[in-house]
Design a protein around this motif. Structure first.
Motif, PDB file in Angstrom:
ATOM      1  N   HIS A 226       0.836  -1.204   0.000  1.00 16.43           N
ATOM      2  CA  HIS A 226       0.000   0.000   0.000  1.00 16.43           C
ATOM      3  C   HIS A 226       0.873   1.257   0.000  1.00 16.43           C
ATOM      4  O   HIS A 226       0.663   2.170  -0.822  1.00 16.43           O
ATOM      5  CB  HIS A 226      -0.912  -0.034   1.241  1.00 16.43           C
ATOM      6  N   HIS A 230       1.497   4.367  -2.888  1.00 21.80           N
ATOM      7  CA  HIS A 230       1.510   5.838  -2.820  1.00 21.80           C
ATOM      8  C   HIS A 230       2.747   6.385  -3.523  1.00 21.80           C
ATOM      9  O   HIS A 230       2.672   7.353  -4.280  1.00 21.80           O
ATOM     10  CB  HIS A 230       1.523   6.303  -1.357  1.00 21.80           C
ATOM     11  N   HIS A 236      -5.959   6.796  -2.172  1.00 25.86           N
ATOM     12  CA  HIS A 236      -7.003   5.920  -1.637  1.00 25.86           C
ATOM     13  C   HIS A 236      -8.256   6.029  -2.500  1.00 25.86           C
ATOM     14  O   HIS A 236      -8.748   7.129  -2.725  1.00 25.86           O
ATOM     15  CB  HIS A 236      -7.368   6.332  -0.202  1.00 25.86           C
TER      16      HIS A 236
END
Ligand SMILES: [Zn+2]
Length: 319
Positions: A226, A230, A236
């Motif tokens: 995750h 980014h 998100h």
């Protein structure tokens, strides 16, 4: 008479395959190949991101239907298992076309883990398991990324460690330079600082949207993919705890999840093609390959929607 002649010509043309379907012939395929195809129908209607998938190794011929030249884009984006996505110009004619494209070998990105919060042995295992989890998700989700290694540095006895380094706060504007200047930084690699808490929690991590990540002492093994997402320009897709028509906690970019595993092709395209992705901006890992500045959400002629899926992601079917 003329009409009759034209009709028989069309019948002949069809028999000869002149009005048959077009083909994209993908080479270097491994197990599964998927396409998003732009062009126009034979009637001139713009086709944006027509979906095709096919299993097979080596050279795989994929029927993409009858296409002609579009007034917009004429191109094919190809994805595949253990292959980096590529984009090729496919200038469709009114005849039966065959275009060749070669899937790219996977792109290996280096990772350096700085173990700041001890005990070193336990946190080295934590970091290594997180690397493995990242690699597994990247492979099974056909992202075309590899970790070329997962280096470990014992920084637990670094005399420059402060409480602000062990327990980092400040969101996007945190003390990033404390980490890279005082602990260490390997340029051209993802630098991960394994500390005690991030924003007061041992289970939280944070990315600077570049080459630096901080991770708490008890973070889930699926959090690293995750945070790297980014750094590769992704945001998100949902709010904390929310599920929508296209997203739930099983996507790698869901916040507040412990069950991250799926990557959409829309997300994967952005990780590889966005100029702001550290794959391009910091690591120069796609030399000579095209970039495309895609918005986080939404779809354009050049950018597949971020929720676009060539293969099912659990409950979310290919779309
Ligand atoms: Zn996040």
């Amino acid at each position: 008479m003329f009409l009759r002649a034209a009709t028989s010509f069309l019948a002949l043309a069809a028999a000869a395959g002149l009005s048959g379907c077009d083909t994209v012939r993908a080479s270097n395929a491994f197990s599964a190949t998927g396409l998003l195809v732009d062009g126009a129908t034979s009637g001139g209607v713009v086709v944006n991101d027509r979906r095709r998938t096919r299993d097979g190794d080596g050279v795989v011929s994929i029927n993409v239907g009858r296409l002609s030249l579009s007034s917009e884009r004429n191109e094919t984006i190809a994805f595949g298992m253990n292959r980096a996505p590529v984009r090729a110009a496919t200038g469709w004619s009114r005849s039966r076309d065959t275009f060749d494209l070669r899937l790219s070998d996977p792109i290996a990105i280096g990772v350096t883990n700085w173990i700041v919060q001890g005990p070193f042995d336990a946190q080295r295992t934590h970091a290594f398991t997180s690397c493995l989890q990242t690699l597994g998700i990247w492979f099974w989700e056909r992202t075309g990324f590899l970790l070329n290694n997962c280096d470990m540095r014992d920084a637990t006895r670094d005399p420059d460690i402060t409480n602000a380094i062990l327990n980092s706060v400040g969101g996007d504007n945190r003390n990033w330079n404390d980490f890279s200047n005082l602990i260490g930084f390997d340029p051209g690699r993802i630098n991960i600082y394994w500390i005690n808490t991030v924003e007061g929690a041992t289970t939280t991590g944070w990315s600077d949207f570049g080459g630096r990540i901080v991770m708490g002492r008890n973070t889930g093994f699926e959090l690293l993919v995750h945070e790297i997402g980014h750094g590769f320009s992704l945001f998100h897709p949902v709010a904390c705890g929310g599920a929508t028509a296209n997203w739930d906690d099983t996507n790698i970019m869901a916040p507040c999840s412990a069950t991250r595993e799926f990557v959409t092709e829309g997300q994967n395209f952005r990780m590889h093609f966005n100029p702001a992705s550290s794959v391009n901006a910091l690591y120069g890992a796609r030399p000579g390959a095209p970039t495309e500045d895609c918005q986080n959400a939404g779809e354009t002629a050049a950018c597949p929607a971020v929720e676009r899926r060539l293969w099912d992601d659990g409950a979310f079917l290919a779309n």
